[in-house]
Design a protein around this motif. Sequence first.
Motif, PDB file in Angstrom:
ATOM      1  N   MET A   1      78.219 -58.540  73.900  1.00  0.00           N
ATOM      2  CA  MET A   1      76.990 -59.315  73.818  1.00  0.00           C
ATOM      3  C   MET A   1      75.895 -58.396  73.291  1.00  0.00           C
ATOM      4  SD  MET A   1      75.320 -62.300  74.872  1.00  0.00           S
ATOM      5  CE  MET A   1      76.154 -62.981  76.274  1.00  0.00           C
ATOM      6  N   TYR A   2      75.184 -58.911  72.301  1.00  0.00           N
ATOM      7  CA  TYR A   2      74.012 -58.201  71.768  1.00  0.00           C
ATOM      8  C   TYR A   2      72.780 -59.046  72.064  1.00  0.00           C
ATOM      9  CZ  TYR A   2      77.220 -55.093  69.459  1.00  0.00           C
ATOM     10  OH  TYR A   2      78.186 -54.161  69.224  1.00  0.00           O
ATOM     11  N   TYR A   3      71.649 -58.366  72.252  1.00  0.00           N
ATOM     12  CA  TYR A   3      70.414 -59.042  72.632  1.00  0.00           C
ATOM     13  C   TYR A   3      69.336 -58.810  71.580  1.00  0.00           C
ATOM     14  CZ  TYR A   3      72.750 -59.372  77.091  1.00  0.00           C
ATOM     15  OH  TYR A   3      73.660 -59.656  78.072  1.00  0.00           O
ATOM     16  N   VAL A   4      68.606 -59.890  71.257  1.00  0.00           N
ATOM     17  CA  VAL A   4      67.468 -59.826  70.345  1.00  0.00           C
ATOM     18  C   VAL A   4      66.249 -60.327  71.117  1.00  0.00           C
ATOM     19  CG1 VAL A   4      66.469 -60.681  68.188  1.00  0.00           C
ATOM     20  CG2 VAL A   4      68.934 -60.235  68.331  1.00  0.00           C
ATOM     21  N   ARG A   5      65.195 -59.535  71.116  1.00  0.00           N
ATOM     22  CA  ARG A   5      63.964 -59.901  71.820  1.00  0.00           C
ATOM     23  C   ARG A   5      62.770 -59.596  70.935  1.00  0.00           C
ATOM     24  NH1 ARG A   5      67.433 -61.875  74.359  1.00  0.00           N
ATOM     25  NH2 ARG A   5      67.786 -61.819  76.607  1.00  0.00           N
ATOM     26  N   ALA A   6      61.697 -60.339  71.124  1.00  0.00           N
ATOM     27  CA  ALA A   6      60.478 -60.146  70.328  1.00  0.00           C
ATOM     28  C   ALA A   6      59.920 -58.735  70.500  1.00  0.00           C
ATOM     29  CB  ALA A   6      59.432 -61.190  70.716  1.00  0.00           C
ATOM     30  N   ASP A   7      60.153 -58.122  71.657  1.00  0.00           N
ATOM     31  CA  ASP A   7      59.659 -56.764  71.889  1.00  0.00           C
ATOM     32  C   ASP A   7      60.764 -55.706  71.717  1.00  0.00           C
ATOM     33  OD1 ASP A   7      61.174 -57.335  74.135  1.00  0.00           O
ATOM     34  OD2 ASP A   7      59.668 -56.654  75.575  1.00  0.00           O
ATOM     35  N   ASN A   9      63.665 -53.340  69.458  1.00  0.00           N
ATOM     36  CA  ASN A   9      63.543 -52.323  68.418  1.00  0.00           C
ATOM     37  C   ASN A   9      64.914 -52.173  67.766  1.00  0.00           C
ATOM     38  OD1 ASN A   9      63.580 -49.769  67.056  1.00  0.00           O
ATOM     39  ND2 ASN A   9      61.809 -49.145  68.267  1.00  0.00           N
ATOM     40  N   ASP A  10      64.965 -52.239  66.449  1.00  0.00           N
ATOM     41  CA  ASP A  10      66.250 -52.152  65.762  1.00  0.00           C
ATOM     42  C   ASP A  10      66.893 -50.771  65.848  1.00  0.00           C
ATOM     43  OD1 ASP A  10      66.292 -54.816  65.156  1.00  0.00           O
ATOM     44  OD2 ASP A  10      65.642 -54.569  63.082  1.00  0.00           O
ATOM     45  N   ALA A  11      66.192 -49.789  66.396  1.00  0.00           N
ATOM     46  CA  ALA A  11      66.787 -48.477  66.649  1.00  0.00           C
ATOM     47  C   ALA A  11      67.595 -48.483  67.954  1.00  0.00           C
ATOM     48  CB  ALA A  11      65.704 -47.403  66.706  1.00  0.00           C
ATOM     49  N   ASN A  12      67.436 -49.540  68.753  1.00  0.00           N
ATOM     50  CA  ASN A  12      68.184 -49.675  70.001  1.00  0.00           C
ATOM     51  C   ASN A  12      69.627 -50.076  69.718  1.00  0.00           C
ATOM     52  OD1 ASN A  12      65.913 -49.102  71.522  1.00  0.00           O
ATOM     53  ND2 ASN A  12      65.389 -51.245  71.870  1.00  0.00           N
ATOM     54  N   GLY A  13      70.447 -50.033  70.760  1.00  0.00           N
ATOM     55  CA  GLY A  13      71.846 -50.446  70.634  1.00  0.00           C
ATOM     56  C   GLY A  13      72.065 -51.931  70.800  1.00  0.00           C
ATOM     57  N   GLY A  14      71.086 -52.620  71.419  1.00  0.00           N
ATOM     58  CA  GLY A  14      71.165 -54.070  71.564  1.00  0.00           C
ATOM     59  C   GLY A  14      72.023 -54.554  72.716  1.00  0.00           C
ATOM     60  N   THR A  15      72.408 -53.667  73.640  1.00  0.00           N
ATOM     61  CA  THR A  15      73.347 -54.057  74.680  1.00  0.00           C
ATOM     62  C   THR A  15      72.718 -54.406  76.026  1.00  0.00           C
ATOM     63  OG1 THR A  15      73.718 -51.746  75.256  1.00  0.00           O
ATOM     64  CG2 THR A  15      75.215 -52.721  73.626  1.00  0.00           C
ATOM     65  N   ASN A  16      71.397 -54.316  76.136  1.00  0.00           N
ATOM     66  CA  ASN A  16      70.714 -54.642  77.384  1.00  0.00           C
ATOM     67  C   ASN A  16      69.433 -55.395  77.042  1.00  0.00           C
ATOM     68  OD1 ASN A  16      68.752 -54.295  79.628  1.00  0.00           O
ATOM     69  ND2 ASN A  16      70.423 -53.141  80.559  1.00  0.00           N
ATOM     70  N   PRO A  17      69.237 -56.579  77.624  1.00  0.00           N
ATOM     71  CA  PRO A  17      68.063 -57.372  77.256  1.00  0.00           C
ATOM     72  C   PRO A  17      66.741 -56.776  77.724  1.00  0.00           C
ATOM     73  CG  PRO A  17      69.202 -58.398  79.087  1.00  0.00           C
ATOM     74  CD  PRO A  17      70.068 -57.254  78.621  1.00  0.00           C
ATOM     75  N   ASP A  18      66.784 -55.938  78.741  1.00  0.00           N
ATOM     76  CA  ASP A  18      65.551 -55.419  79.323  1.00  0.00           C
ATOM     77  C   ASP A  18      65.042 -54.142  78.677  1.00  0.00           C
ATOM     78  OD1 ASP A  18      65.445 -57.515  81.219  1.00  0.00           O
ATOM     79  OD2 ASP A  18      66.912 -56.446  82.452  1.00  0.00           O
ATOM     80  N   ASN A  19      65.943 -53.268  78.241  1.00  0.00           N
ATOM     81  CA  ASN A  19      65.458 -51.990  77.711  1.00  0.00           C
ATOM     82  C   ASN A  19      66.211 -51.482  76.487  1.00  0.00           C
ATOM     83  OD1 ASN A  19      67.884 -51.102  78.745  1.00  0.00           O
ATOM     84  ND2 ASN A  19      66.993 -50.080  80.510  1.00  0.00           N
ATOM     85  N   ASP A  20      67.048 -52.337  75.876  1.00  0.00           N
ATOM     86  CA  ASP A  20      67.822 -51.889  74.728  1.00  0.00           C
ATOM     87  C   ASP A  20      67.986 -52.986  73.682  1.00  0.00           C
ATOM     88  OD1 ASP A  20      69.344 -49.754  73.489  1.00  0.00           O
ATOM     89  OD2 ASP A  20      71.155 -50.899  73.949  1.00  0.00           O
ATOM     90  N   ALA A  21      67.128 -54.015  73.725  1.00  0.00           N
ATOM     91  CA  ALA A  21      67.275 -55.155  72.815  1.00  0.00           C
ATOM     92  C   ALA A  21      66.904 -54.785  71.382  1.00  0.00           C
ATOM     93  CB  ALA A  21      66.395 -56.312  73.283  1.00  0.00           C
ATOM     94  N   LEU A  22      67.513 -55.490  70.457  1.00  0.00           N
ATOM     95  CA  LEU A  22      67.176 -55.359  69.043  1.00  0.00           C
ATOM     96  C   LEU A  22      65.990 -56.258  68.716  1.00  0.00           C
ATOM     97  CD1 LEU A  22      70.873 -55.505  67.862  1.00  0.00           C
ATOM     98  CD2 LEU A  22      69.391 -53.488  67.790  1.00  0.00           C
ATOM     99  N   ALA A  23      65.356 -56.019  67.582  1.00  0.00           N
ATOM    100  CA  ALA A  23      64.182 -56.797  67.186  1.00  0.00           C
ATOM    101  C   ALA A  23      64.507 -57.906  66.189  1.00  0.00           C
ATOM    102  CB  ALA A  23      63.123 -55.876  66.580  1.00  0.00           C
ATOM    103  N   THR A  24      65.637 -57.794  65.482  1.00  0.00           N
ATOM    104  CA  THR A  24      65.930 -58.762  64.420  1.00  0.00           C
ATOM    105  C   THR A  24      67.355 -59.297  64.519  1.00  0.00           C
ATOM    106  OG1 THR A  24      66.735 -57.098  62.844  1.00  0.00           O
ATOM    107  CG2 THR A  24      64.349 -57.577  62.836  1.00  0.00           C
ATOM    108  N   THR A  26      69.108 -59.786  61.895  1.00  0.00           N
ATOM    109  CA  THR A  26      69.847 -59.011  60.914  1.00  0.00           C
ATOM    110  C   THR A  26      70.522 -57.802  61.559  1.00  0.00           C
ATOM    111  OG1 THR A  26      68.377 -59.723  59.143  1.00  0.00           O
ATOM    112  CG2 THR A  26      69.654 -57.731  58.744  1.00  0.00           C
ATOM    113  N   ALA A  27      69.805 -57.083  62.416  1.00  0.00           N
ATOM    114  CA  ALA A  27      70.374 -55.919  63.093  1.00  0.00           C
ATOM    115  C   ALA A  27      71.474 -56.328  64.064  1.00  0.00           C
ATOM    116  CB  ALA A  27      69.283 -55.140  63.818  1.00  0.00           C
ATOM    117  N   ALA A  28      71.281 -57.428  64.771  1.00  0.00           N
ATOM    118  CA  ALA A  28      72.284 -57.895  65.725  1.00  0.00           C
ATOM    119  C   ALA A  28      73.560 -58.329  65.014  1.00  0.00           C
ATOM    120  CB  ALA A  28      71.721 -59.032  66.562  1.00  0.00           C
ATOM    121  N   ILE A  29      73.413 -59.037  63.908  1.00  0.00           N
ATOM    122  CA  ILE A  29      74.578 -59.476  63.147  1.00  0.00           C
ATOM    123  C   ILE A  29      75.328 -58.271  62.578  1.00  0.00           C
ATOM    124  CG2 ILE A  29      75.317 -60.724  61.073  1.00  0.00           C
ATOM    125  CD1 ILE A  29      72.953 -62.702  61.752  1.00  0.00           C
TER     126      ILE A  29
END
Length: 79
Positions: A1-7, A9-24, A26-29
Amino acid sequence: MYYVRADGNDANGGTNPDNDALATLTAAIAAAADGDYIDVGPGSFAGADVTKSITILGAMQGTPGNDWPNGSVTEITSP
């Protein structure tokens, strides 16, 4: 599961909605593999090309009355 949140950052791994979410999307895909899920939080996100068989879960997923097939869950399958 990858997470995208308005806050996110695409430098994150996207694996945690609270402190590692992606911004776009495109990055999640790009990070996702066929069969993965992307959980998109509330907000407005620019479009993205979907080139994989993934499931994108909308912001209201899990809320009674908003689950698939009647709510905000969208399944994207590559042609």
